[in-house]
Enzyme design. Structure first.
Site, PDB file in Angstrom:
ATOM      1  N   ARG A 121       9.306   6.646  -3.260  1.00  0.00           N
ATOM      2  CA  ARG A 121       9.538   7.705  -4.257  1.00  0.00           C
ATOM      3  C   ARG A 121      10.960   8.227  -4.211  1.00  0.00           C
ATOM      4  NH1 ARG A 121       4.924  10.575  -2.186  1.00  0.00           N
ATOM      5  NH2 ARG A 121       3.096   9.604  -3.137  1.00  0.00           N
ATOM      6  N   GLU A 162      -3.892   5.738  19.284  1.00  0.00           N
ATOM      7  CA  GLU A 162      -4.500   4.497  18.785  1.00  0.00           C
ATOM      8  C   GLU A 162      -3.740   3.279  19.310  1.00  0.00           C
ATOM      9  OE1 GLU A 162      -5.022   4.419  14.551  1.00  0.00           O
ATOM     10  OE2 GLU A 162      -6.193   6.271  14.543  1.00  0.00           O
ATOM     11  N   TYR A 220      -9.487  -5.657   3.126  1.00  0.00           N
ATOM     12  CA  TYR A 220      -8.858  -4.405   3.569  1.00  0.00           C
ATOM     13  C   TYR A 220      -9.140  -3.330   2.519  1.00  0.00           C
ATOM     14  CZ  TYR A 220      -4.962  -1.721   5.751  1.00  0.00           C
ATOM     15  OH  TYR A 220      -4.181  -0.793   6.386  1.00  0.00           O
ATOM     16  N   ARG A 235      -8.621  -7.101  13.667  1.00  0.00           N
ATOM     17  CA  ARG A 235      -7.937  -6.222  14.606  1.00  0.00           C
ATOM     18  C   ARG A 235      -8.903  -5.120  15.003  1.00  0.00           C
ATOM     19  NH1 ARG A 235      -3.888  -7.938  17.196  1.00  0.00           N
ATOM     20  NH2 ARG A 235      -2.773  -5.945  17.287  1.00  0.00           N
ATOM     21  N   ARG A 280       0.822  -1.213   0.000  1.00  0.00           N
ATOM     22  CA  ARG A 280       0.000   0.000   0.000  1.00  0.00           C
ATOM     23  C   ARG A 280       0.858   1.266   0.000  1.00  0.00           C
ATOM     24  NH1 ARG A 280      -5.266  -0.453   2.409  1.00  0.00           N
ATOM     25  NH2 ARG A 280      -5.026   1.529   3.447  1.00  0.00           N
ATOM     26  N   ARG A 294      -0.157   5.323  16.676  1.00  0.00           N
ATOM     27  CA  ARG A 294      -0.056   6.694  16.175  1.00  0.00           C
ATOM     28  C   ARG A 294      -0.878   7.653  17.019  1.00  0.00           C
ATOM     29  NH1 ARG A 294      -2.852   5.198  10.298  1.00  0.00           N
ATOM     30  NH2 ARG A 294      -4.832   4.510  11.132  1.00  0.00           N
ATOM     31  N   ASP A 302     -10.276   0.285   0.818  1.00  0.00           N
ATOM     32  CA  ASP A 302     -10.261   1.733   1.018  1.00  0.00           C
ATOM     33  C   ASP A 302     -11.670   2.265   0.743  1.00  0.00           C
ATOM     34  OD1 ASP A 302      -7.616   2.063   1.727  1.00  0.00           O
ATOM     35  OD2 ASP A 302      -6.925   2.220  -0.349  1.00  0.00           O
TER      36      ASP A 302
HETATM   37  N1  UDP Z   1       3.343   0.886   7.910  1.00  0.00           N
HETATM   38  C1  UDP Z   1       4.582   0.877   8.518  1.00  0.00           C
HETATM   39  N2  UDP Z   1       5.033   2.003   9.112  1.00  0.00           N
HETATM   40  C2  UDP Z   1       4.317   3.155   9.140  1.00  0.00           C
HETATM   41  C3  UDP Z   1       3.046   3.173   8.505  1.00  0.00           C
HETATM   42  C4  UDP Z   1       2.586   2.018   7.912  1.00  0.00           C
HETATM   43  O1  UDP Z   1       5.253  -0.127   8.528  1.00  0.00           O
HETATM   44  O2  UDP Z   1       4.787   4.143   9.714  1.00  0.00           O
HETATM   45  C5  UDP Z   1       2.851  -0.374   7.306  1.00  0.00           C
HETATM   46  C6  UDP Z   1       2.050  -1.199   8.304  1.00  0.00           C
HETATM   47  O3  UDP Z   1       2.317  -2.559   8.071  1.00  0.00           O
HETATM   48  C7  UDP Z   1       0.630  -0.879   7.937  1.00  0.00           C
HETATM   49  C8  UDP Z   1       0.727  -0.757   6.418  1.00  0.00           C
HETATM   50  O4  UDP Z   1       2.001  -0.142   6.217  1.00  0.00           O
HETATM   51  O5  UDP Z   1      -0.258  -1.891   8.330  1.00  0.00           O
HETATM   52  C9  UDP Z   1      -0.364   0.063   5.780  1.00  0.00           C
HETATM   53  O6  UDP Z   1      -0.387   1.334   6.381  1.00  0.00           O
HETATM   54  P1  UDP Z   1      -1.577   2.361   6.177  1.00  0.00           P
HETATM   55  O7  UDP Z   1      -1.137   3.669   6.706  1.00  0.00           O
HETATM   56  O8  UDP Z   1      -2.047   2.272   4.773  1.00  0.00           O
HETATM   57  O9  UDP Z   1      -2.667   1.722   7.154  1.00  0.00           O
HETATM   58  P2  UDP Z   1      -4.094   2.275   7.622  1.00  0.00           P
HETATM   59  O10 UDP Z   1      -4.083   3.764   7.501  1.00  0.00           O
HETATM   60  O11 UDP Z   1      -5.110   1.590   6.752  1.00  0.00           O
HETATM   61  O12 UDP Z   1      -4.171   1.821   9.033  1.00  0.00           O
END
Ligand code: UDP
Length: 366
Positions: free
Chosen positions: A175, A303, A351, A248, A171, A279, A353
């Protein structure tokens, strides 16, 4: 029968479906077990700030049809998600880009960064990555994996990175430019005034009942409509006959603080394993045009991710091998239902969006 459709769950799939059905003259009843509509995009107004009560929802899509559709109910602002990661007190930009590489290795050009990435990848190169750890090492190498991925991911999913599917990390973009935009999509933003405006717009003129649990009164409710649109957990629909799917859940610790600006960004990820939350969201930054933005109050949510149990809300399906195999068994039953439509993250155990959920509901041939 009073209704054409009984829609179980007022999240994005259910309400978009209801809207489309109403447009072609179908009569719908939308029910939700919670005291409010909107599922997990519901916002609670605290100190004038729209608080994303069930976690940050940032709308992003490359589908113009979906973008125009949501904007026809409420204008979206130009919020761009640029989360920052905090690892042992040092800050790194996300997604992985030239800013991150500079912060990690001091490299200043794409050429230097590419060289460093290549060096890092070579150390643990695997031809066919089988799990998230191998995928991450192949993509960015050990330094970034250990600083920005491992701790966060294992907290988020409660499983070792070696036990998680590789697709989860796909996901995130990588870059070689100084661009902190988390998403590659053409359109991105937050509804001005919060997500409730979108939900209210979609449900305008549609009968809705909250505090109604489908499973408490199933037989009676099923008699009300010709068809059911079910957006809850598919395993519960079938009374867990093949066993329970894992999800989860997230617990939020929300605080009101007497400061104008607490962390300078909507999203700060804590990527260290030993910090218990994943976060901190500072909700006001999603809507800087809101007059409450300037007030000397802010709302933050920490969270905490954990395994779903019956008394909590399921948030994320765990799409590992075990659960995917179990889901397939339920799906066979679902595919054979003539009068039940399954849609959304929980019913499709996907999962998803937000834009994909809306697209699916818009395109559903009713
Ligand atoms: N991820 C990570 N570090 C970060 C943010 C995301 O390793 O700082 C990984 C983690 O495995 C997560 C996945 O990337 O489950 C997808 O993150 P995303 O932010 O898309 O998750 P969401 O916002 O759906 O919780």
């Amino acid at each position: 029968m009073i209704y054409d459709y009984l829609i179980v769950g007022s999240g994005l799939f259910g309400v978009t479906f209801a809207y489309k059905a109403k447009q072609i003259g179908k009569k719908c009843l939308v029910i939700d077990k919670r005291p409010h509509i909107g599922g997990n995009v519901y916002c609670e107004n605290i100190e004038g700030i729209n608080v994303h009560k069930y976690g940050a929802h940032i709308f992003h899509t490359s589908n113009k049809k979906v973008w125009d559709f949501v904007n026809s109910f409420v204008p979206f602002n130009r919020y761009t998600n640029s989360p920052v990661a905090n690892f042992k007190g040092k800050l790194y930009n996300l997604p992985f880009n030239m800013n991150t590489f500079y912060q990690m290795w001091g490299v200043t050009t794409p050429e230097e960064a590419a060289k460093k990435l290549e060096e890092q990848r070579k150390e643990s190169k695997i031809d066919f990555p089988q799990n998230l750890e191998q995928q991450a090492l192949n993509l960015v190498g050990r330094d970034i994996y250990e600083t920005l991925i491992k701790g966060y991911t294992e907290k988020q999913w409660g499983r070792k990175c070696t036990e998680l599917p590789a697709f989860i990390i796909k996901r995130l973009p990588l870059r070689m430019t100084f661009d902190n935009n988390y998403f590659n999509d053409s359109y991105q933003g937050i509804p001005i005034g919060g997500y409730n405006k979108l939900i209210d717009g979609l449900l305008d003129g549609i009968e809705t009942q909250t505090n109604v649990d489908f499973f408490e009164n199933r037989l009676e409710l099923e008699k009300l409509a010709k068809k059911i649109v079910f957006t809850g957990s598919i395993d519960q629909f079938y009374d867990y006959k093949f066993g329970k799917l894992e999800y989860r859940t997230i617990r939020f610790e929300t605080e009101i603080l007497d400061v104008q600006n607490f962390q300078g960004n909507a999203v700060i990820n804590y990527t260290e394993a030993k910090i218990p939350y994943t976060r901190i969201i500072e909700h006001k930054h999603f809507e800087p045009e809101n007059p409450a933005y300037r007030n000397n109050k802010t709302v933050i949510s920490k969270e905490f991710s954990s395994e779903w149990t019956k008394d909590s809300e399921p948030f994320y399906p765990v799409n590992d091998e075990k659960n995917t195999t179990l889901y397939q068994k339920y799906k066979v039953l679902a595919d054979n239902e003539k009068n039940v439509i399954f849609g959304g993250r929980l019913a499709e155990y996907k999962y998803y969006d937000m834009d994909d959920v809306i697209e699916k509901a818009i395109n559903f041939s009713i």
